[in-house]
Design an enzyme around this catalytic site. Structure first.
Site, PDB file in Angstrom:
ATOM      1  N   HIS A 134       0.741  -1.068   0.126  1.00  0.00           N
ATOM      2  CA  HIS A 134       0.013   0.111  -0.039  1.00  0.00           C
ATOM      3  C   HIS A 134       0.962   1.331   0.143  1.00  0.00           C
ATOM      4  O   HIS A 134       0.435   2.383   0.452  1.00  0.00           O
ATOM      5  CB  HIS A 134      -0.985  -0.076   1.181  1.00  0.00           C
ATOM      6  CG  HIS A 134      -1.912  -1.093   1.370  1.00  0.00           C
ATOM      7  ND1 HIS A 134      -3.199  -1.248   0.480  1.00  0.00           N
ATOM      8  CD2 HIS A 134      -1.866  -2.534   2.052  1.00  0.00           C
ATOM      9  CE1 HIS A 134      -3.550  -2.272   0.748  1.00  0.00           C
ATOM     10  NE2 HIS A 134      -3.149  -3.106   1.515  1.00  0.00           N
ATOM     11  N   ASN A 189     -10.188  -3.468   1.987  1.00  0.00           N
ATOM     12  CA  ASN A 189      -9.652  -3.215   0.424  1.00  0.00           C
ATOM     13  C   ASN A 189     -11.250  -2.921  -0.432  1.00  0.00           C
ATOM     14  O   ASN A 189     -12.233  -2.724   0.297  1.00  0.00           O
ATOM     15  CB  ASN A 189      -9.542  -4.592  -0.283  1.00  0.00           C
ATOM     16  CG  ASN A 189      -7.848  -4.697   0.428  1.00  0.00           C
ATOM     17  OD1 ASN A 189      -6.931  -3.814   0.411  1.00  0.00           O
ATOM     18  ND2 ASN A 189      -7.549  -6.111   0.631  1.00  0.00           N
TER      19      ASN A 189
END
Length: 480
Positions: free
Chosen positions: A54, A127
């Site tokens: 990320h 997510n």
């Protein structure tokens, strides 16, 4: 030639590298799983402090407003009354790429929101997909290694990716999502968010419910076809970042409606799908969506580094009325997320303005890198003490979680076919044109991968749906 044996750093042989040590087949992960702790701790420190995963992201401040009463399920103050408003900060991201990678890469998107509640910070770290590739944290460092670069050429490798997936049948559900057009969303505003894991709610009667979180985009789902995503990667690798910033700057504030699925605690014992398996979804026919509130992003950061790059999210940040579950991947993240933040930002990362709760915090923690407040002054940094402060809180405990079984390394208690059923159902739900895009995207990724790896992976697609497997084999020029 003698085969090399998998060993821990101290030389201890590893007998099971697929399953974490749990209390019974569905019990929580144990701290005495030294293999899991070593793998996650080493993984968290493999790179200098860019986020290990990320790394590329964008974020914005906003609010969460309650629109429906769910106090029958949770005593969390954030949900205590309709109309209650809580400040938030949300960060979106890609997963596998570096900070300079393209926003339109085929990759899951992180969707993490920090709620600055009046009981402390609650982080919903998820997510844009309701499932994940693996369901045991012991496999997480290995999975992410396949998404990174080769040690010799420093290039990414589809062969590494498919080699791992072809030996991990539970991945097929997420693979089907990733290689559909949902794998390349049109910016961050036009995608859903999911907590993915199973969490728990605790109500005022100290009753436990299992819960899954859904954030549905009010703007509507919009995705990019593969050719569009590739074009934008070249023309504007910061496409999603720019789109989010400019929309908020223009007053076009993006919104998501939060829903939950609620499962009574005892249902988990007999439900045919393991409710703690993050590679599976709960069918909405069994556990329908219940509206909770609206998340709105309405203020851009003034300084990207201070507010977006230093934002630190972790599922360990929870408040009374919201808890965990025996979901093994969630249990692994409870260690790995705060551990990697301590490595990346230092032990006092929660004192940074973007991470600091809106309420006063007193816990006796002292010293450490980057301590920039009064370091607790001369107050006692131990408890109990003669002043009686800080004191333990009443009424924030959770009901006991029943755990039984021998401590061992258990595979998830699901038959082999269950790994393919939901992937097949997802394929059949897609209209014909989206099925064709899915097959084209999969075939493009698998071309050049060794034949034996492709053949192994193809078996999974056939098991999910014969038409799915046949279409992919035909596209790859494989005759069966």
């Amino acid at each position: 030639m003698k085969k090399k044996i998998l060993r821990m750093d101290n030389g201890k042989a590893v007998y099971d590298n697929q399953n974490s040590l749990t209390a019974g087949p569905r019990g929580p992960v144990l701290m005495q799983d030294i293999l899991l702790m070593e793998k996650l701790a080493h993984f968290d420190r493999e790179e200098i402090p860019e986020r290990i995963v990320h790394a590329k992201g964008a974020g914005a401040h906003g609010t969460f407003t309650v629109t429906n009463d769910i106090t029958a399920y949770t005593k969390a103050s954030i949900f205590s009354e309709i109309g209650k408003v809580t400040e938030t900060f949300t960060r979106f991201s890609t997963v596998g790429g570096e900070r300079g990678s393209a926003d339109t890469a085929r990759d899951p998107r992180g969707f993490a929101t920090k709620f600055y509640t009046d009981e402390g910070n609650w982080d919903l770290v998820g997510n844009n997909t309701p499932v994940f590739f693996i369901r045991d944290p012991l496999k997480f460092p290995d999975f992410i290694h396949t998404q990174k670069r080769l040690p010799d050429s420093n290039l990414k490798s589809n062969e590494m990716v498919w080699d791992f997936w072809s030996k991990s049948p539970e991945s097929l559900h997420q693979i089907t999502t990733l290689f559909s057009n949902r794998g390349t969303p049109d910016g961050y505003r036009h995608m859903n968010g999911y907590g993915s894991h199973t969490y728990s709610f605790i109500n005022g009667k100290n009753e436990r419910f299992w819960v899954k979180f859904h954030l549905k985009t009010v703007q509507g789902i919009k995705n990019l076809r593969s050719d569009e995503a590739v074009r934008l990667a070249g023309e504007n690798p910061d496409y999603a970042t720019q789109d989010l910033f400019e929309a908020i700057e223009a007053g076009d504030f993006p919104k998501w409606t939060m829903y939950v699925q609620i499962m009574p605690e005892t249902d988990a014992e007999s439900y045919p799908i393991n409710p703690f398996d993050v590679t599976k979804v709960w069918p909405h026919a069994d556990y329908p969506l219940i509206e909770v509130g609206v998340l709105e992003l309405n203020r851009n950061p003034e300084n990207y580094f201070a507010e977006v790059e230093q934002a630190a999210f972790s599922p360990t940040n929870k408040v009374p009325g919201i808890g965990f579950s025996p979901d093994k991947m969630l249990q692994g993240r409870l260690f790995s997320y705060p551990d990697t933040q301590r490595y990346r930002l230092g032990v006092n990362y929660n004192l940074l303005p973007i991470n600091r709760p809106k309420i006063e915090v007193e816990n006796g923690y002292r010293n450490g890198f980057m301590r920039f407040d009064d370091n607790g002054g001369n107050r006692p940094n131990y408890e109990p003490n003669a002043t009686g402060e800080p004191a333990e809180a009443a009424g924030v405990d959770e009901p006991p979680l029943k755990v039984c079984g021998d401590a061992d390394r258990y595979a998830y208690d699901s038959d082999e076919n269950s790994d393919f059923a939901q992937a097949g159902a997802l394929y059949r739900l897609m209209p014909k044109n989206e099925q064709e895009d899915l097959i084209n995207n999969l075939a493009g990724s698998m071309r050049g991968v060794r034949e034996e790896i492709v053949e192994t992976a193809l078996e999974f697609f056939y098991k999910a749906d014969s038409g799915y497997g046949s279409a992919l084999a035909k596209k790859l020029g494989i005759t069966r």
